[in-house]
Each structure stands twice: as structure tokens, then as C-alpha cells.
Design an enzyme around this catalytic site. Structure first.
Site, PDB file in Angstrom:
ATOM      1  N   SER A 115       0.835  -1.214   0.000  1.00 15.84           N
ATOM      2  CA  SER A 115       0.000   0.000   0.000  1.00 15.84           C
ATOM      3  C   SER A 115       0.862   1.253   0.000  1.00 15.84           C
ATOM      4  O   SER A 115       1.971   1.261   0.558  1.00 15.84           O
ATOM      5  CB  SER A 115      -0.872  -0.011   1.259  1.00 15.84           C
ATOM      6  OG  SER A 115      -1.468   1.245   1.443  1.00 15.84           O
ATOM      7  N   TYR A 139      -1.785   0.352  10.037  1.00 16.56           N
ATOM      8  CA  TYR A 139      -2.016  -0.316   8.746  1.00 16.56           C
ATOM      9  C   TYR A 139      -0.775  -0.191   7.852  1.00 16.56           C
ATOM     10  O   TYR A 139      -0.236  -1.199   7.365  1.00 16.56           O
ATOM     11  CB  TYR A 139      -3.254   0.295   8.072  1.00 16.56           C
ATOM     12  CG  TYR A 139      -3.450  -0.148   6.646  1.00 16.56           C
ATOM     13  CD1 TYR A 139      -3.665  -1.486   6.325  1.00 16.56           C
ATOM     14  CD2 TYR A 139      -3.419   0.789   5.599  1.00 16.56           C
ATOM     15  CE1 TYR A 139      -3.837  -1.888   5.006  1.00 16.56           C
ATOM     16  CE2 TYR A 139      -3.603   0.388   4.295  1.00 16.56           C
ATOM     17  CZ  TYR A 139      -3.808  -0.940   3.988  1.00 16.56           C
ATOM     18  OH  TYR A 139      -3.975  -1.331   2.684  1.00 16.56           O
ATOM     19  N   LYS A 143       2.011  -3.134   6.550  1.00 19.64           N
ATOM     20  CA  LYS A 143       2.320  -3.401   5.135  1.00 19.64           C
ATOM     21  C   LYS A 143       3.830  -3.276   4.902  1.00 19.64           C
ATOM     22  O   LYS A 143       4.436  -4.071   4.176  1.00 19.64           O
ATOM     23  CB  LYS A 143       1.556  -2.428   4.218  1.00 19.64           C
ATOM     24  CG  LYS A 143       0.055  -2.672   4.178  1.00 19.64           C
ATOM     25  CD  LYS A 143      -0.286  -3.958   3.433  1.00 19.64           C
ATOM     26  CE  LYS A 143      -1.775  -4.156   3.272  1.00 19.64           C
ATOM     27  NZ  LYS A 143      -2.131  -5.443   2.664  1.00 19.64           N
TER      28      LYS A 143
HETATM   29  N1  LIG Z   1      -8.902  -1.038  -1.702  1.00 20.65           N
HETATM   30  C1  LIG Z   1      -7.830  -0.240  -1.756  1.00 20.65           C
HETATM   31  O1  LIG Z   1      -7.923   0.922  -2.207  1.00 20.65           O
HETATM   32  C2  LIG Z   1      -6.480  -0.761  -1.300  1.00 20.65           C
HETATM   33  C3  LIG Z   1      -5.371   0.120  -1.324  1.00 20.65           C
HETATM   34  C4  LIG Z   1      -4.129  -0.362  -0.932  1.00 20.65           C
HETATM   35  C5  LIG Z   1      -3.968  -1.683  -0.554  1.00 20.65           C
HETATM   36  N2  LIG Z   1      -5.067  -2.512  -0.506  1.00 20.65           N
HETATM   37  C6  LIG Z   1      -4.877  -3.914  -0.077  1.00 20.65           C
HETATM   38  O2  LIG Z   1      -5.491  -4.777  -1.008  1.00 20.65           O
HETATM   39  C7  LIG Z   1      -5.968  -5.956  -0.346  1.00 20.65           C
HETATM   40  C8  LIG Z   1      -7.424  -6.198  -0.723  1.00 20.65           C
HETATM   41  O3  LIG Z   1      -8.194  -5.065  -0.346  1.00 20.65           O
HETATM   42  P1  LIG Z   1      -9.773  -5.003  -0.570  1.00 20.65           P
HETATM   43  O4  LIG Z   1     -10.141  -3.571  -0.727  1.00 20.65           O
HETATM   44  O5  LIG Z   1     -10.175  -5.993  -1.596  1.00 20.65           O
HETATM   45  O6  LIG Z   1     -10.278  -5.456   0.881  1.00 20.65           O
HETATM   46  P2  LIG Z   1     -11.369  -6.570   1.286  1.00 20.65           P
HETATM   47  O7  LIG Z   1     -11.605  -6.377   2.748  1.00 20.65           O
HETATM   48  O8  LIG Z   1     -12.536  -6.491   0.371  1.00 20.65           O
HETATM   49  O9  LIG Z   1     -10.586  -7.926   1.025  1.00 20.65           O
HETATM   50  C9  LIG Z   1      -9.718  -8.515   1.971  1.00 20.65           C
HETATM   51  C10 LIG Z   1     -10.091  -9.983   2.090  1.00 20.65           C
HETATM   52  O10 LIG Z   1      -9.219 -10.612   3.035  1.00 20.65           O
HETATM   53  C11 LIG Z   1     -10.008 -11.501   3.817  1.00 20.65           C
HETATM   54  N3  LIG Z   1      -9.328 -11.706   5.110  1.00 20.65           N
HETATM   55  C12 LIG Z   1      -9.154 -10.805   6.103  1.00 20.65           C
HETATM   56  N4  LIG Z   1      -8.524 -11.385   7.140  1.00 20.65           N
HETATM   57  C13 LIG Z   1      -8.286 -12.682   6.790  1.00 20.65           C
HETATM   58  C14 LIG Z   1      -7.680 -13.792   7.438  1.00 20.65           C
HETATM   59  N5  LIG Z   1      -7.186 -13.695   8.688  1.00 20.65           N
HETATM   60  N6  LIG Z   1      -7.608 -14.971   6.791  1.00 20.65           N
HETATM   61  C15 LIG Z   1      -8.112 -15.096   5.534  1.00 20.65           C
HETATM   62  N7  LIG Z   1      -8.713 -14.090   4.874  1.00 20.65           N
HETATM   63  C16 LIG Z   1      -8.792 -12.881   5.489  1.00 20.65           C
HETATM   64  C17 LIG Z   1     -11.351 -10.806   3.966  1.00 20.65           C
HETATM   65  O11 LIG Z   1     -12.420 -11.680   4.318  1.00 20.65           O
HETATM   66  C18 LIG Z   1     -11.530 -10.183   2.585  1.00 20.65           C
HETATM   67  O12 LIG Z   1     -12.229 -11.028   1.699  1.00 20.65           O
HETATM   68  C19 LIG Z   1      -5.733  -5.718   1.148  1.00 20.65           C
HETATM   69  O13 LIG Z   1      -4.552  -6.391   1.527  1.00 20.65           O
HETATM   70  C20 LIG Z   1      -5.555  -4.213   1.241  1.00 20.65           C
HETATM   71  O14 LIG Z   1      -4.759  -3.839   2.341  1.00 20.65           O
HETATM   72  C21 LIG Z   1      -6.316  -2.078  -0.872  1.00 20.65           C
END
Ligand SMILES: NC(=O)c1ccc[n+]([C@@H]2O[C@H](COP(=O)([O-])OP(=O)(O)OC[C@H]3O[C@@H](n4cnc5c(N)ncnc54)[C@H](O)[C@@H]3O)[C@@H](O)[C@H]2O)c1
Length: 317
Positions: A115, A139, A143
């Protein structure tokens, strides 16, 4: 090639599952559905509902896989400040478990969802991968810790990995099963919140006195379909032990008022908003330098803010 998609029931992971399968990859999904949705996973896909905190469940999910795209984790900045232990446990401890089980299973290819939160308040814009890392919340700190762990795993055990540092991911994908879109609760991302704004519950603009052209914060947005294209290019670039970090954004930025204007155009009427005080810890401007991803991966984002807004709007039905 069979790819294990951790977090494949979530917003970005489910989009990856759809695009990977469309492109002919075999896919397994691993997710505990804590913030994801089981109905995001298509029938016919191997789906192990389990947690990163449970090594035997991870081992089961890795069976028959050749590579991992690791999206699973906790990703709410505010929650990470209130519950840092949860973020260190799931994001760092959970990824430690995944790396250990990958080593046992002799799987040496990893793409990780890092991130822009690793950088914190930027000293130079646009932000290069070589910029200093000063995360301002747990957070971002987790990361960054995972990125360091992956670097060591590559050095010590021959892992071949890429960490992709996303800026703001937006938009949606129309799959054969309907739209795959953001279904976060709470939703903290600007575009879905702007599109859901009502006169009774208007979207808040946090600060209109920032040193920017219209006084509101500027952020870099990347369409989720472009983002997954970069993941597949990064996966195909892994050929030898090592760890590369790439920024993924658009290389440009939009102010909060510009996002509201684009959403108002898409809807055909002015979106209600309310000016609120600045939030502590928000930088004024975050824009990615994406020249490394362009140069090394041959990646180019092609979808603009209008596409991100209109796809999100369409996905809300
Ligand atoms: N959405 C954004 O703008 C953004 C920006 C930077 C980084 N990210 C990273 O991208 C990734 C996906 O983000 P997203 O927006 O799809 O979030 P999201 O919450 O929709 O997806 C994360 C998934 O991880 C699963 N999860 C959480 N804890 C878990 C565990 N202990 N064991 C197994 N599964 C687990 C959740 O159930 C969920 O389905 C994340 O790592 C997030 O930090 C997202």
C-alpha cells in the site's frame, strides 16, 4: 498455472479471480470471509474458507498451487489505530504463516498487496518506490513490515516476489455473474461514498483549506481492472529469486471536489456534500510515480476517473 488467491472473496481479490480464470489460469481461493463475501467466489472454483492465522488451513489451500496472489488482510486505517494488535496479528503474523507454508510446499512465486500507506507524508511528489517510508498508522506499518519480511524471504530462501503498492483502488468489473464491486462495511473509500451521498447523509469533505488548487485533498486513483492487469504482468515477470516493489496508481491525481464533480456528472445532478474539518494524519497530496511499473512490467493504466465512477455507479444497480 494454478494461482492461490488469498482474500479472493474480497473486492480486489474477487476481481483477480475473475480475470485470472477468464485468461485461462487455474485458481484456488483462500478467505475467512471476515470482510469478504462467499458469494463473490464463483461456483466451480476451489474455495478453502480458512484463516491466515491457521497454518494447516493455509497448507490445505496451497495444495497443487504454483504461485500466490496475497490480497487477504485487514485494511481500515482507522481500525488499525484502534486495534493495532489485530493488524500486526493478521497482516504480519498471517503473512509469516503464509510464507512458512509456501516454503514447505516449495511454492516460490508471490505477488503481495502492499500500500501507499507505507510512505506516510511524502517529502517529494510524485512518490517513487525509493521514497522514505514513514507510515503514519498501524495499517501502513504492517504493510511495510510485510514488505521487509518478503525481502528477507527472497534473500534467505529464494522466494521470487513483487509487492505492489496500491494508491486508491476504485471501479468495478462486470463479470458473467454480475458486478464485482466494493462491499466494505464500513465503506471508507471516497468514490462509493460520494455515489451514496444523500441530502440527509451528505458525504464529508475533510478539509477545504489544504494547499491545493481547490483546497481539497488530492489522491491518485487506479481502476481495479487495470490493477489486476499489473498483477498478472508482475506474476509473469517473476523468474528468479528476488523482491521488487512497484507503485500502482495512475500517475496523476484528482481533488475531492473533482471526484464529486465527476460523480455529479455521472448521476446528472449535484451530489450533496458537507465541508468538515481536516482529519489528523491526512497528507494534502498523494500521487504515485508509476514509471517503474511501466518500464519493467510494460504496464499502462487505461481507465480514467470517469470510468471508475461510471462502473461503480453501474455496479450499484
Ligand atoms: N482497496 C484499496 O484501495 C487498497 C489500497 C491499498 C492496498 N489494498 C490492499 O489490497 C488488499 C485487498 O483489499 P480489498 O479492498 O479488496 O479489501 P477486502 O476487505 O474487500 O478484502 C480482503 C479480504 O481478506 C479476507 N481476510 C481478512 N482477514 C483474513 C484472514 N485472517 N484470513 C483469511 N482471509 C482474510 C477478507 O475476508 C476479505 O475477503 C488488502 O490487503 C488491502 O490492504 C487495498
Amino acid at each position: 498455472m494454478r494461482v492461490l488467491v488469498t482474500g479472493g472473496a474480497g473486492y480486489i481479490g474477487s476481481t483477480a479471480v475473475d480475470i485470472l480464470t477468464t485468461q485461462g489460469y487455474e485458481v484456488s481461493v483462500f478467505d475467512d470471509c471476515s470482510t469478504g463475501h462467499g458469494d463473490n467466489v464463483p461456483t466451480g472454483i476451489t474455495f478453502i474458507q480458512g484463516s491466515l492465522l491457521n497454518r494447516s488451513e493455509i497448507a490445505q489451500a496451497l495444495k497443487g498451487c504454483d504461485a500466490v496472489m496475497h490480497f487477504a488482510g485487514k485494511s481500515l486505517v482507522g481500525e488499525s489505530v484502534e486495534k493495532p494488535e489485530l493488524y500486526w496479528s493478521v497482516n504480519v503474523g498471517g503473512t509469516r504463516n503464509l510464507l512458512d507454508e509456501m516454503r514447505v510446499a516449495r511454492i516460490s512465486k508471490l505477488i503481495f498487496s502492499s500500500s501507499a500507506a507505507t510512505y506516510g507524508e511524502p517529502e517529494v511528489l510524485p512518490i517513487l518506490e525509493s521514497a522514505s517510508n514513514k507510515p503514519t498508522n498501524a495499517y501502513g506499518a504492517t504493510k511495510l513490515a510485510v514488505d521487509a519480511m518478503i525481502t528477507d524471504e527472497a534473500r534467505g530462501h529464494g522466494l521470487s516476489a513483487a509487492s505492489l503498492r496500491y494508491f486508491n483502488v476504485a471501479g468495478a468489473l462486470k463479470s458473467t455473474r454480475g458486478w464485482l464491486t466494493e462491499r466494505h462495511n464500513p465503506e471508507t473509500h471516497l468514490i462509493p461514498n460520494v455515489l451514496r451521498s444523500t441530502p440527509a447523509n451528505p458525504v464529508k469533505i475533510f478539509g477545504s483549506d489544504w494547499p491545493t488548487k481547490d483546497g481539497t485533498c488530492i489522491r491518485d486513483y487506479v481502476h481495479v481492472v487495470d490493477l489486476i492487469d499489473a498483477h498478472i504482468k508482475a506474476l509473469n515477470s517473476l523468474s528468479k529469486p528476488g523482491h521488487e516493489i512497484f507503485n500502482l496508481g495512475s500517475g496523476g491525481g484528482y481533488s475531492v471536489r473533482e471526484v464529486i464533480a465527476a460523480a455529479s456528472d455521472a448521476i446528472g445532478s449535484q451530489i450533496p456534500f458537507i465541508d468538515s474539518p481536516r482529519r489528523a494524519g491526512d497528507p494534502a497530496v498523494l500521487i504515485a510515480d508509476i514509471s517503474k511499473a511501466k518500464r519493467v512490467l510494460g504496464w499502462e493504466p487505461t481507465r480514467n476517473l470517469e470510468a471508475m465512477v461510471s462502473d461503480t455507479l453501474a455496479s450499484f444497480g
